[in-house]
Design an enzyme around this catalytic site. Structure first.
Site, short mmCIF file in Angstrom:
data_model
loop_
_atom_site.label_atom_id
_atom_site.label_comp_id
_atom_site.label_asym_id
_atom_site.label_seq_id
_atom_site.Cartn_x
_atom_site.Cartn_y
_atom_site.Cartn_z
N TYR A 1 0.92 -1.12 0.06
CA TYR A 1 -0.17 0.16 0.10
C TYR A 1 0.91 1.27 0.12
CZ TYR A 1 -3.60 3.32 1.58
OH TYR A 1 -4.51 4.21 1.46
N GLY B 1 -2.77 4.85 -1.77
CA GLY B 1 -4.09 4.57 -1.77
C GLY B 1 -4.75 5.28 -3.11
N THR B 2 -4.23 5.71 -3.76
CA THR B 2 -4.86 6.53 -4.89
C THR B 2 -5.39 5.58 -6.24
OG1 THR B 2 -3.06 7.12 -5.97
CG2 THR B 2 -4.00 8.63 -4.46
N GLU C 1 -0.24 14.47 -5.10
CA GLU C 1 -0.46 15.11 -3.64
C GLU C 1 -0.36 13.77 -2.72
OE1 GLU C 1 -3.70 18.50 -3.07
OE2 GLU C 1 -4.16 17.26 -4.80
N GLU D 1 2.17 -4.23 -10.47
CA GLU D 1 0.99 -3.79 -9.59
C GLU D 1 1.00 -4.48 -8.37
OE1 GLU D 1 -2.60 -3.81 -12.04
OE2 GLU D 1 -1.68 -2.29 -13.61
N GLY E 1 6.13 -8.31 -5.68
CA GLY E 1 6.85 -7.76 -4.51
C GLY E 1 6.82 -6.40 -4.05
N TYR F 1 -8.30 11.16 -21.83
CA TYR F 1 -8.99 11.10 -20.52
C TYR F 1 -10.43 11.51 -20.58
CZ TYR F 1 -7.66 11.05 -15.74
OH TYR F 1 -7.64 10.66 -14.33
#
Lengths: 644, 630
Positions: B207, B210-211, B278, B340, B344, B550
């Site tokens: 982790y 967390g985005t 950020e 991803e 590891g 996008y």
């Protein structure tokens, strides 16, 4: 049954009430495609010539042929000049005026389903539209443009055969009313294909105008739908496949005539009396037609079919990811299958929406009774047939609140030139024979013209009876009630006749089930798990149904016998039709077969079917195609002959 | 040149690991204030005040537990019905946005009376008790590692920011969450943890920030072992900077903005600025093949890394030298980049650094329509003269950006705005419903920037583009940082949405954009969404051979019984459409679990087999069992 379809409105009614001139000059503000890229006809040409696709092919052709790119470009430009339309509103207005006059004289009414028009109005705004009318008469595309003008819809550009262009003045007029001309055959001509496909695609992509073409490729001389061609369909679908368009709306349009203008012309053509070359003077001579009554005409605009939903799950569009999109790609096997399937489905939609008049039923009955019928029994049988047709889903326009005999006599009146009525007895017969001596052969031909003309009306309803009729025939020949045997027979007949009728390849199980269902619903059959049993009351229906297809079966037998009995050596394709024709003539004179065996359309279809079934083989390519019937060497032939 | 002060506050970490457990409960850190003066043209433009927050173990104290970003920053409609953005962290903070309400109601058919508020706080009883592997936890503690099985800690690390994840949290629904959270503070700690995980057969899920927006952090449902979230946030030091070679060796848990700020203090930057910078971490960038806004100058993450160290169940993988390029068979970095978290934990990375640019300038160009805009971007790419960033927003997004204009302070500015609008729409004849805007960011030494600027504007002019000022440009970039906050606002009023991206060859950009947008609209309609959705796109990156596109997609879900399911179906259809139009499965978000089903079609059966065999060799026990990618 009629109720599930839209209501019609007669557009001539308004024309008879108000000024044609004002109508022709009225303010025309069509609904436009929301993604329209405005561009003029002249700009269109330069867009096409400068397109990556065409530039690529020009370079390719130039490097293959050794010609300079300028030379090839010049050639492309000439092809485009020969092809391109130059749609002008003024010409349309001219046609709006003259056609109003003509239509009012020719037709009692021109009926259009308004809801279809509304759907089209919607469709035109959302995505580029392709109009796919059925093709039974020269009138078709004039009528289409006329209607779109009437309803303030964008005027279509129409793919027309080159033969029109040879007509002085008229060719140019058609060009100015939106027709663009394509050569009938340009199989191997890469450059021509590139110019042509890019031209169509550019108009489609830019939303320039609805593209109109005939899936059947040419006018059907027999009024049966023709096996659809997929070339143009591929062209209009490709921009979707390649992601250049979100979607394309295909709008099948069914145009039907109570009486066809070209009726006897077609019959003569089928009998080998050559088609007069399209010429302006020929058209002028045809003025005579203006003085006759052609009854009503119906135009049914079907529901728009979205190419996107058609292709859903069938076309993997990623297959176009790895090649720049301007490089022409032959459609993959999957795509090919999809195109053919889509084309068949569209033609079936055309068939289903084709309005049928009572005369179609009468013609069917008269053909089955060459010796004629009493008026009363004709009325009775017509009524019976009407119910059968409705039960099978025919789109029959039967006048409300009128006695059957009334309806029958009206129809007979309109088609009196094909009939003789004396003392309450109706018979198909020659009415305007020149009073000079005729040979028996000539008499046969005169009668055949009448029969084939009449057949062209019966053919309009064939699609309704086709599947049950194939089943009826299969049951007759199966000598067994086992479902498997009947299905095999059905499937065999389906294969034999798939050049003759619109039978989607791969749909045989579906068609069989449909036929069983329809006949079960009528109480003609009982379909058990392994058996199909005829019910006591079903005999007359089955007899009627199998005799519907009887002329075709007889015709195929004639071709078959000819191939077996008369030709020992190789036969060229050119010789085939005249030879079969004279063979059939002999049989008719001997009373051994029906007049329809003389139809060159049937003969060609039969030959194509035998080729497909490998009972006959093409020996050699080039322009002369040699045929050789392979005798007993190919095992498939035996059953075909035996079963026919 | 507008000068503005930027205050940066950083907290120094407590070095003692034994303290860390109590830290999570009451962060008794000793803050050392350091004031740094910098021009607003220095990096991380939207952050006028940035907190180095990830030094605390419990992020939830300053971050929302069920939404995006900082707890103190959020959009709301005040009593007067005007939108405002709270907090003090962003340029937009504390400002009133007068036109947002109308845009919001008009675009979505939403109504301020119809609210769909989130559950205010986490219901701890909804969190399943941890399934602990006791010997493993004991061994961890014995090794002196910080461990927690506090429900808040676990819930916070059980999700990324996919719509369905956030939606569930707002409704107070908690699915499977990690059973334990462990905070290594250095490479050796990670080695120890992985070794113990193998020994006790537990599942490790790395982790970072967390985005994730690919369901990558979701615990696989079928996992029966104890799941351990390995939080890299304490591995956040710059270990060394090599000014001769212009490289920096950094621990992989460092958060983007901290890395950039700390390097800035030394006069350097990496120039890697993904929109999530950020909050996202260096290790996460490596693990997902991240892309930064200014990649035209600095490159994407794969261009930036010189050396990667990763701990796998088989041991540590790394290269033996810092050579700039090697021909030693397939580049092993490419097994790591985009893995991803399946192979590891990335622990340390050597990155290229650059001196902080002398000068930075925003800009914008208005085009009469999107086609012209794309043609211009293509030409810029052809001439290889793309500025640090160049983005093209479509008309919907242009209007969206406009809705975020803060209240104008003077009559003069409002008059000027009016004049500009008049000039563009009336005098130049641009249709306000077709025009679109490109935002630009130039960077470098002053002279060159100005020269470069002229070149780009000259090209733009050929495509009908009109320069539209620095302010519009800057606001465009700001939109990137606040959009995630805006989603939370939408979710308060029955509006859900998300973004997704792709990359596509130049010749297909227009077709893909149009088709995907239309597909979204159509799918929504077919699925009973009452009001047409917001379906908008922008071209965010240019390459020699194509572009990155996008999409934003949002709709009003009032009256729908299962909005998230409908959302997912539409997004699925949109991805199908992207693939059918020659777009890639992902440009930089990654595959995660969300897009796994298309992997085989994307990389071929053989390709997938290669990846699988690597996984099998490196991690036969499937210790790194987050189930992503393969």
């Amino acid at each position: 049954m009629l109720k599930k379809r839209d209501d019609f409105e007669d557009i001539l009614e308004e024309r008879r009430r108000s000024s044609d001139l004002r109508y022709a000059l009225r303010c025309y503000t069509p609904t436009l495609y929301r993604g329209l890229v405005p561009c003029k006809a002249s700009m269109l040409k330069s867009i096409v010539l400068q397109s990556d696709h065409l530039q690529y092919v020009i370079k390719q052709v130039s490097s293959e042929s050794g010609e300079s790119t300028e030379g090839v470009s010049e050639e492309a430009s000439l092809i485009l000049d020969e092809m391109a339309h130059c749609l002008q509103l003024s010409t349309i207005r001219f046609f709006a005026f003259t056609l109003s006059k003509a239509f009012k004289r020719l037709f009692r009414s021109v009926c259009v389903n308004e809801e279809g028009i509304q759907r089209l109005q919607q469709a035109v705004q959302e995505h580029p539209v392709v109009l796919l009318p059925s093709h039974r008469s020269y009138m078709d595309f004039l009528m289409m443009s006329y209607l779109l003008y009437t309803y303030d819809l964008p005027l279509p550009v129409i793919a027309a055969g080159m033969d029109f262009m040879s007509m002085k003045f008229v060719g140019e007029m058609l060009r100015m009313s939106g027709a663009f001309f394509i050569r009938r055959s340009f199989g191997g001509d890469k450059l021509y294909w590139a110019v042509f496909s890019e031209y169509v695609k550019t108009m489609l992509r830019n939303g320039y105008a609805p593209i109109e073409f005939f899936l059947e490729g040419t006018r059907s001389r027999t009024c049966k739908s023709l096996t659809p061609k997929t070339g143009l369909l591929n062209i209009v679908m490709e921009p979707f496949f390649k992601g250049e368009l979100f979607d394309v709306n295909l709008v099948p349009v069914s145009i039907s005539y109570e009486r066809i203008l070209e009726e006897s012309l077609y019959a003569r053509e089928l009998l080998g009396i050559p088609k007069p070359k399209e010429s302006t003077s020929g058209l002028l001579k045809a003025r005579r037609v203006l003085s006759e009554d052609y009854g009503s005409m119906y135009v049914y605009f079907g529901h728009p079919v979205s190419v996107r939903s058609l292709a859903e799950g069938k076309i993997n569009r990623s297959q176009y990811n790895l090649l720049p999109r301007y490089i022409p790609q032959k459609p993959s096997a999957d795509t090919h299958e999809f195109l053919s399937d889509a084309a068949f489905r569209l033609v079936r939609i055309q068939e289903e929406n084709m309005v049928l008049k009572p005369w179609v039923l009468i013609a069917t009955l008269l053909l089955q009774n060459p010796d004629g019928l009493d008026l009363s029994s004709l009325a009775e049988q017509t009524d019976w047939l009407r119910h059968l047709a409705l039960a099978f889903g025919a789109f029959l326009d039967w006048p409300d609140h009128e006695a059957c005999s009334e309806v029958v006599s009206c129809s007979l009146a309109l088609h009196r030139h094909l009939l003789s009525v004396s003392a309450g007895h109706v018979q198909l017969s020659v009415t305007d024979v020149p009073q000079v001596e005729t040979t028996p052969e000539e008499a046969v031909f005169h009668q055949a013209v009448v029969v084939l003309s009449c057949a062209s009306y019966r053919n309009q309803i064939l699609h309704v009876f086709l599947r049950p009729a194939l089943l009826a025939m299969a049951m007759q020949s199966a000598n067994s009630n086992r479902k498997d045997d009947v299905y095999n027979g059905f499937n065999f007949l389906r294969k034999v006749f798939s050049n003759e009728f619109i039978l989607c390849p791969g749909d045989s199980v579906q068609d069989f089930e449909e036929a069983c269902y329809l006949l079960m619903k009528r109480g003609v059959l009982q379909v058990l798990e392994h058996e199909i049993v005829m019910s006591a009351s079903g005999h007359s229906t089955l007899a009627f149904l199998s005799s519907v297809l009887d002329p075709f079966l007889q015709g195929y037998q004639v071709v078959c016998r000819y191939l077996c009995e008369e030709t020992n050596e190789n036969l060229t394709e050119k010789e085939f039709i005249p030879a079969v024709r004279s063979f059939a003539l002999k049989l008719i004179l001997a009373g051994n077969t029906c007049y329809e065996a003389l139809s060159s359309d049937l003969q060609k279809n039969a030959l194509a079917a035998f080729l497909r079934l490998k009972a006959v083989r093409k020996l050699c390519l080039f322009t002369f195609l040699f045929l050789c019937h392979t005798g007993g060497k190919i095992p498939t032939q035996k059953p075909i002959l035996a079963r026919l | 040149l507008p000068l503005s002060l930027s205050l940066s506050l950083s907290l120094s970490p407590s070095p003692s690991p034994s303290l860390s457990l109590s830290l999570s409960l009451s962060p008794s850190l000793s803050p050392s204030l350091s004031l740094s003066l910098s021009l607003s043209l220095s990096l991380s433009p939207p952050l006028s005040l940035s907190l180095s927050l990830f030094l605390s173990l419990s992020l939830q104290e300053i971050m929302k537990w069920n939404g995006w970003g900082y707890s103190d920053s959020r959009f709301l409609f005040n009593k007067k019905g005007q939108a405002e953005f709270t907090g003090k962290r962003y340029r937009l903070s504390g400002l009133i946005l007068p036109s947002l309400k109308d845009w919001f109601e008009g675009t979505f058919g939403a109504n301020l009376q119809h609210r769909s508020p989130a559950t205010p706080s986490l219901n701890l009883s909804a969190v399943a008790p941890p399934h602990l592997n006791q010997p493993f936890v004991e061994d961890l503690k014995a090794a002196g590692l910080s461990v927690s099985h506090d429900p808040e800690d676990r819930v916070f690390r059980a999700h990324g920011h996919c719509l369905h994840e956030v939606f569930a949290l707002r409704e107070g629904r908690i699915g499977r969450v990690p059973d334990v959270v462990v905070w290594p503070s250095c490479h050796n700690d990670v080695e120890k943890i992985v070794e113990l995980a193998c020994k006790h057969n537990v599942c490790l899920i790395p982790y970072g920030g967390g985005t994730s927006v690919s369901s990558a952090l979701e615990c696989p449902r079928e996992e029966t072992r104890s799941i351990v979230s390995l939080d890299t946030s304490q591995m956040n030091r710059i270990l060394w900077i090599d000014e001769k070679n212009l490289t920096a060796h950094v621990e992989a848990g460092i958060i983007g903005q901290d890395l950039e700020r700390q390097l800035n203090e030394r006069g350097y930057c990496t120039g890697h600025e993904p929109d999530s910078m950020e909050f996202s971490s260096l290790g996460g960038w490596v693990a997902t093949r991240a892309s930064g806004m200014k990649k035209n100058i600095y490159g994407n993450i794969e261009d930036l890394v010189v050396h990667i160290k990763m701990v796998t169940p088989r041991g540590v993988i790394e290269k033996s030298c810092l050579g700039p390029r090697m021909s030693t068979g397939p580049d092993i970095h490419h097994f790591i980049l985009g893995s991803e978290g399946t192979l590891g934990v990335v622990t340390e990375v050597t990155l290229k650094i650059r001196p902080v640019p002398e000068y930075q300038k925003y800009g914008s160009v208005v085009f009469p329509n999107f086609q012209q805009g794309v043609a211009c971007l293509r030409e810029v790419a052809r001439q290889r003269c793309a500025p640090a960033s160049i983005r093209l927003m479509d008309n919907e997004q242009f209007q969206f950006g406009h809705a975020l204009k803060p209240q104008v302070s003077s009559i003069f500015t409002s008059f000027l705005d009016g004049l500009k609008k008049f000039y563009i729409t009336k005098f130049k004849g641009f249709d306000p419903h077709h025009l679109c805007v490109a935002t630009l960011l130039f960077e470098g030494d002053r002279g060159k920037v100005l020269q470069h600027e002229k070149q780009v504007y000259d090209i733009a002019a050929k495509f009908g583009g009109l320069a539209a000022g620095e302010d519009n440009g800057q606001r465009g970039y700001m939109l990137t940082f606040v959009i995630a906050y805006l989603r939370d606002l939408g979710m308060d009023y029955y509006v859900i949405g998300e973004s997704f991206e792709t990359s596509v060859p130049w010749d297909r950009v227009l077709d893909l954009c149009r088709n995907v947008k239309e597909r979204i609209v159509r799918e929504c309609k077919e699925r009973g969404v009452q009001f047409p959705p917001l379906s908008t796109c922008r071209v965010t990156q240019t390459y020699d051979a194509g572009a990155c596109v996008y999409f934003y997609f949002a709709f009003n879900y009032r009256g729908l019984s299962d909005p998230v399911h409908i959302y997912e179906q539409v997004e699925h259809a949109a991805r199908e459409e992207i693939l059918a139009n020659g777009g890639s499965l992902s440009h930089h978000h990654g595959v995660g679990k969300l897009r796994k089903e298309w992997m085989k079609a994307s990389v071929s059966g053989v390709g997938l087999g290669m990846l699988k065999s690597v996984k099998e060799y490196v991690d036969p026990q499937n210790i790194f069992g987050n189930g992503n990618l393969l």
